[in-house]
Design a protein around this motif. Structure first.
Motif, PDB file in Angstrom:
ATOM      1  N   ASP A  74       0.811  -1.212   0.000  1.00 33.32           N
ATOM      2  CA  ASP A  74       0.000   0.000   0.000  1.00 33.32           C
ATOM      3  C   ASP A  74       0.848   1.268   0.000  1.00 33.32           C
ATOM      4  O   ASP A  74       0.390   2.312  -0.469  1.00 33.32           O
ATOM      5  CB  ASP A  74      -0.926   0.019   1.217  1.00 33.32           C
ATOM      6  N   VAL A  75       2.044   1.198   0.548  1.00 34.59           N
ATOM      7  CA  VAL A  75       2.829   2.425   0.722  1.00 34.59           C
ATOM      8  C   VAL A  75       4.224   2.346   0.104  1.00 34.59           C
ATOM      9  O   VAL A  75       4.946   3.341   0.090  1.00 34.59           O
ATOM     10  CB  VAL A  75       2.973   2.768   2.229  1.00 34.59           C
TER      11      VAL A  75
ATOM     12  N   PRO B  24       2.447  -6.729   6.824  1.00 41.36           N
ATOM     13  CA  PRO B  24       2.018  -5.492   7.508  1.00 41.36           C
ATOM     14  C   PRO B  24       3.200  -4.544   7.665  1.00 41.36           C
ATOM     15  O   PRO B  24       4.317  -4.971   7.988  1.00 41.36           O
ATOM     16  CB  PRO B  24       1.518  -5.986   8.868  1.00 41.36           C
ATOM     17  N   ILE B  25       2.974  -3.268   7.416  1.00 40.61           N
ATOM     18  CA  ILE B  25       4.096  -2.339   7.469  1.00 40.61           C
ATOM     19  C   ILE B  25       4.631  -2.192   8.895  1.00 40.61           C
ATOM     20  O   ILE B  25       5.774  -1.766   9.084  1.00 40.61           O
ATOM     21  CB  ILE B  25       3.732  -0.966   6.869  1.00 40.61           C
ATOM     22  N   GLY B  26       3.823  -2.571   9.889  1.00 46.02           N
ATOM     23  CA  GLY B  26       4.342  -2.587  11.247  1.00 46.02           C
ATOM     24  C   GLY B  26       5.460  -3.598  11.389  1.00 46.02           C
ATOM     25  O   GLY B  26       6.465  -3.341  12.080  1.00 46.02           O
ATOM     26  N   SER B  27       5.322  -4.757  10.727  1.00 50.51           N
ATOM     27  CA  SER B  27       6.376  -5.773  10.759  1.00 50.51           C
ATOM     28  C   SER B  27       7.623  -5.281  10.031  1.00 50.51           C
ATOM     29  O   SER B  27       8.752  -5.577  10.438  1.00 50.51           O
ATOM     30  CB  SER B  27       5.880  -7.073  10.117  1.00 50.51           C
ATOM     31  N   VAL B  28       7.425  -4.529   8.944  1.00 47.32           N
ATOM     32  CA  VAL B  28       8.570  -3.972   8.224  1.00 47.32           C
ATOM     33  C   VAL B  28       9.278  -2.935   9.090  1.00 47.32           C
ATOM     34  O   VAL B  28      10.507  -2.873   9.134  1.00 47.32           O
ATOM     35  CB  VAL B  28       8.126  -3.353   6.886  1.00 47.32           C
ATOM     36  N   ALA B  29       8.498  -2.124   9.808  1.00 47.56           N
ATOM     37  CA  ALA B  29       9.099  -1.137  10.704  1.00 47.56           C
ATOM     38  C   ALA B  29       9.919  -1.823  11.790  1.00 47.56           C
ATOM     39  O   ALA B  29      11.018  -1.379  12.146  1.00 47.56           O
ATOM     40  CB  ALA B  29       8.008  -0.258  11.318  1.00 47.56           C
TER      41      ALA B  29
ATOM     42  N   LYS C 296       3.765   7.747   4.879  1.00 43.99           N
ATOM     43  CA  LYS C 296       2.585   7.765   4.018  1.00 43.99           C
ATOM     44  C   LYS C 296       1.364   7.225   4.752  1.00 43.99           C
ATOM     45  O   LYS C 296       0.242   7.658   4.494  1.00 43.99           O
ATOM     46  CB  LYS C 296       2.830   6.937   2.760  1.00 43.99           C
ATOM     47  N   ALA C 297       1.591   6.271   5.647  1.00 40.13           N
ATOM     48  CA  ALA C 297       0.475   5.719   6.414  1.00 40.13           C
ATOM     49  C   ALA C 297      -0.167   6.803   7.261  1.00 40.13           C
ATOM     50  O   ALA C 297      -1.395   6.908   7.362  1.00 40.13           O
ATOM     51  CB  ALA C 297       0.970   4.573   7.292  1.00 40.13           C
ATOM     52  N   ARG C 298       0.679   7.618   7.882  1.00 41.82           N
ATOM     53  CA  ARG C 298       0.164   8.733   8.673  1.00 41.82           C
ATOM     54  C   ARG C 298      -0.592   9.711   7.790  1.00 41.82           C
ATOM     55  O   ARG C 298      -1.657  10.223   8.164  1.00 41.82           O
ATOM     56  CB  ARG C 298       1.337   9.429   9.360  1.00 41.82           C
TER      57      ARG C 298
END
Length: 589
Positions: free
Chosen positions: A452-453, A532-537, A569-571
């Motif tokens: 998505d981002v 999930p982008i949280g996992s990438v973070a 971008k999520a923010r």
């Protein structure tokens, strides 16, 4: 190359870890819940002991009412003596015993890694018992929340649990303590969710429920069964009328809550401007308490008898008005002085008194409207609408009035949000330079996926490129700190960074070697588009790499790259959802 993290794999790992922690914490919550219930029993006994000692000159833990004491003008001196003792305990024992407990618990959760000391666990109930027993116009709920929280925190520290696990047990102990005092397990759970936890996860929810239920199970053996202030059910006027009146009353009480909060912190500012050490402030505030006791002794102490009288509808309007004004004055001055005591019981009295006065002109019993006022002021002052609505119903056993308490709590909450920047609890923390957000939202990092981002079709380096050419590229043309290195089929071989180029120059690497050979032994983290982008973070934090390649599932071909900037971008997407309005109706079906 390390194996990319997929959404399913990340979810399985997270679920397994969360399940194990939840089970361990739920088992620990049994002990913490028992400790919270025993702490509540001990605190009430200490308050009774202090009351008997200060006002009747006897050593006894039997229940006693200050209004039954005949001490003459000593009614002014006794609160001052008690406050002097508290000032000494705060200065030479622990400064954390000052205040009403809940803001201190919130601050420990958010900024202190949920660590509370044994000294606080011991001194807080003793200082609160002295404060309330010597006539301080406070309740026991704030101190028991701090004490129960300390029990949970200390238990977690004994077993070296993580900060998140300490938080769960701290809140579990607080909920258990509140349940022990008031016999309101559902309201205690909701208070934990709305005010203390700052999350909604099974890992925290289940242990808090266990602790509250364990404390509720102990309560009949320690303090008695049934509602603390039982009120006989009576026929209510038509529900539609009562709901509308409850909403209006809630809005009025919301204004009262805002006024009380503003006055409290103006008084606190006054004390901070005094040219004397804060140790003496409680004694100065206690002078006002003693003078208020001369006017009406009912304003002294926790005032649970006043709450009961309001709910029973057995007071005259003149007495209720005096109670409303004098109780508000002595409570605000005493609390603003920084002594030890809770806010909930005084708020219940003040909200109940205003509801009682309005109820004298409304259909139904004034006692019924006093209960509605109590639900409203707890919601408006503490920004806890569900807690306020359920607390009033559990406290009285009037669950039939729940729709009305919800209406009143919602009205008070809405007004409070409109006219107050922060609640009476979080304002205290904000004045220490810390901002508290009590709104729960889903973190975009937890539900958006890398696809998505990410930046699609990123610029890459050929694995066959000689090292010398790659170094020249970073010296002359590179716009990013790192680039994916891919083979002829576009599969990821590694990631070359500017630091790699500098290191190869220093180490004297053969410039003819291809990048694929130089990076063949490198371990490169990657992720899939559905990760999930949280996992990438988390991957960025663990590896220190700020750009993570996104590869196809199965083939390993690079389809994108996700940088720290992309995470913003999520923010931005969430902000657009909150603020952007459509100019015309959408035609999407």
């Amino acid at each position: 190359m390390s194996r990319p993290v997929s959404q399913a794999a990340a979810a399985r790992l997270a679920d397994h870890s969360a399940d194990a922690r939840m089970a361990v914490l739920a088992a620990a919550a049994i002990v913490v819940g028992t400790g919270g219930a025993l702490g509540a029993w001990l605190l009430l006994k200490l308050i009774a002991l202090a009351t008997n000692l200060f006002w009747f000159g006897r050593i006894s833990a039997a229940s006693a009412e200050i209004v039954d004491a005949d001490v003459g003008l000593a009614v002014v001196a006794i609160p001052v003596i008690g406050s002097l003792i508290i000032g000494l305990m705060a200065r030479f024992g622990s400064e954390k015993i000052r205040g009403h407990g809940i803001p201190e618990a919130i601050e420990a959760i958010l900024y202190g890694e949920s660590r509370l000391s044994l000294r606080v666990a011991v001194l807080k109930p003793i200082s609160s018992a002295i404060s309330i027993g010597s006539g301080g116009p406070f309740g026991a709920e704030g101190p028991i929340i701090m004490t129960g929280g300390a029990i949970g925190s200390l238990f977690a520290q004994c077993f070296r649990l993580s900060a998140a696990e300490r938080k769960t047990l701290l809140v579990a102990g607080a909920a258990a303590g509140m349940t022990g005092i008031f016999g309101t397990p559902v309201a205690a759970l909701l208070l934990a969710i709305e005010v203390l936890l700052f999350e909604w996860k099974p890992r925290s929810f289940v242990p808090v429920v266990v602790a509250a239920l364990v404390a509720f199970g102990w309560r009949p053996w320690l303090l008695g069964a049934g509602p603390l202030f039982p009120v006989a059910a009576a026929a209510m006027p038509p529900l539609g009328t009562v709901l509308a009146l409850g909403l209006v009353l809630g809005m009025v009480v919301g204004l009262e809550a805002a006024l009380l909060s503003a006055l409290l912190y103006r008084i606190e500012d006054f004390f901070h401007r005094l040219p004397i050490h804060w140790m003496w402030w409680p004694a100065i505030g206690a002078v006002a308490v003693g003078l208020g006791g001369l006017v009406d002794a009912h304003v002294l102490g926790a005032g649970y008898a006043n709450i009961d009288s309001l709910l029973q509808g057995s007071l005259t309007l003149r007495v209720v008005l005096a109670l409303l004004v004098v109780k508000a004055v002595v409570w605000l001055i005493a609390l603003g002085s920084g002594t030890s005591g809770g806010v909930l019981a005084p708020l219940l009295i003040l909200g109940g008194a205003l509801g009682y006065m309005f109820g004298s002109f409304l259909p139904g019993s004034p006692g019924f409207w006093a209960m509605i006022g109590m639900a409203a002021i707890m919601s408006g002052a503490m920004r806890a609408p569900l807690t306020g609505a359920l607390f009033a119903a559990e406290l009285t056993g009037r669950f039939d009035a729940l729709p009305v308490t919800i209406a009143a709590a919602t009205g008070a909450y809405a007004v409070s949000v409109l006219v107050m920047r922060r609640s009476i609890l979080t304002e205290k923390i904000a004045r220490r330079g810390r901002h508290i957000l009590q709104e729960y939202t889903v973190d975009p990092l937890d539900f958006l996926q890398a696809g998505d981002v990410m930046t699609a079709a990123p610029e890459t380096l050929d694995a066959a490129m000689p090292a010398g050419d790659a170094i020249a590229f970073f010296t002359e043309r590179a716009t990013h700190r790192s680039y994916p290195v891919v083979d002829a089929e576009g599969r990821l071989c590694g990631l070359m960074s500017r630091s790699d180029a500098l290191r190869w120059q220093t180490d004297g690497v053969d410039y003819r070697l291809p990048l694929g050979e130089l990076l063949s032994d490198a371990s490169q983290p990657a992720a899939f588009a559905d990760t999930p982008i949280g996992s990438v973070a988390d991957l960025m934090i663990e590896t220190g790499i700020g750009r993570i390649p996104i590869v196809e599932s199965g083939g390993g071909r690079v389809v994108g790259i996700l940088s720290r900037h992309d995470l913003l971008k999520a923010r931005s997407m969430r902000r657009r959802e909150e603020l952007l309005r459509l100019r015309k109706p959408s035609t999407t079906v």
